[in-house]
Write an enzyme that holds these catalytic residues in place. Structure first.
Site, mmCIF file in Angstrom:
data_model
loop_
_atom_site.group_PDB
_atom_site.id
_atom_site.type_symbol
_atom_site.label_atom_id
_atom_site.label_comp_id
_atom_site.label_asym_id
_atom_site.label_seq_id
_atom_site.Cartn_x
_atom_site.Cartn_y
_atom_site.Cartn_z
ATOM 1 N N LEU A 102 -5.324 -10.958 7.292
ATOM 2 C CA LEU A 102 -5.098 -9.717 8.199
ATOM 3 C C LEU A 102 -3.911 -9.374 8.032
ATOM 4 C CD1 LEU A 102 -7.173 -11.049 11.456
ATOM 5 C CD2 LEU A 102 -7.792 -9.751 9.608
ATOM 6 N N ASP A 103 -3.669 -8.028 8.136
ATOM 7 C CA ASP A 103 -2.326 -7.620 8.160
ATOM 8 C C ASP A 103 -1.485 -8.171 9.211
ATOM 9 O OD1 ASP A 103 -3.155 -6.078 5.968
ATOM 10 O OD2 ASP A 103 -3.756 -4.293 7.340
#
Ligand code: URA
Length: 239
Positions: A102-103
């Site tokens: 996930l960013d």
């Protein structure tokens, strides 16, 4: 498995420290005090205790984390905190890693495990495991976007995405949506919206395959998967 290896694997110290425990007579196998570090243990059958407390052997750990913004989905980084830094020492001992990324500014469901085979299977493009995201999007998201996502959109590197299932929760200057995709290209959700001229300003992953984020988990915390959740995941991984 050797007794000293089992105890070291379960976090009771280094092999050397474990030898000290054995020497002190703190370890029993099937109720008998044991000092032989090399004793073979059948992890399914033998009952090992340390100072009377049962040692339950497990090889793998499976954690669901509510990832907060500002931490990296990585195992180590020179600058930023990683999701591994959020784990306690007992969990870190198993050397888990995040399944997919996930960013840094994305929140939500993150699976961590040391089960490489399961991680590999869940991430395999062949499996097409669906992932659902909730997002705030700058710009009015329309039915036309829903149709375009359903056909797949062309990203900035000319890649045509697989179909995405877009659901509009609120169409406004800052729209609210849910999007389900079955692949995991770099920044995929954000880039899909860029492809239709809009910008994601908040992103949260709600689910991955059969597992949904436990909303009772505060941001930044985690828990082991329940047996039921793990079985669902293993089924998916093995099929
Ligand atoms: N898509 C993104 O753009 N970012 C994420 O973190 C996950 C999916």
């Amino acid at each position: 498995m050797r007794l000293d290896k089992l105890l070291a694997n379960m976090g009771f110290g280094s092999r050397k420290e474990v030898k000290q425990l054995l020497k002190k007579g703190a370890v029993r196998v099937n109720a008998e005090a044991v000092k032989d570090a090399a004793l073979h243990i059948d992890t399914e059958r033998d009952e090992v205790t340390i100072l009377g407390e049962r040692v339950v052997y497990k090889e793998f750990i499976y954690l669901m984390m509510h990832k907060p913004q500002g931490v990296l989905s990585a195992t180590e980084d020179n600058r930023d905190r990683t999701v591994i830094d959020l784990l306690d020492a007992d969990s870190q001992h198993f050397e888990p890693f995040p399944v997919g990324r996930l960013d840094k500014d994305t929140e939500g469901f993150l699976l961590l495990t040391n089960d490489g085979k399961l991680a590999h299977n869940l991430l395999s493009p062949k499996k097409g495991v669906p992932k659902t995201y909730y997002a705030h999007v700058e710009g009015i998201v329309t039915e036309e976007d829903v149709e375009r996502f359903a056909e797949g959109v062309i990203l900035d590197d000319a890649y045509l995405t697989k179909p995405g299932k877009l659901r509009i929760l609120k169409s406004a200057d800052v729209s609210e949506i849910e999007l389900t995709i079955t692949e995991g290209k770099f920044h995929q959700v954000k880039r899909m919206f860029v492809a239709v001229g809009k910008q994601v300003v908040y992103l949260k992953r709600l689910s991955m395959g059969p597992l949904s984020l436990d909303e009772n988990l505060p941001l930044g915390s985690y828990r082991e998967l329940t047996e039921e959740e793990l079985n669902l995941l293993l089924q998916l991984s093995n099929n």
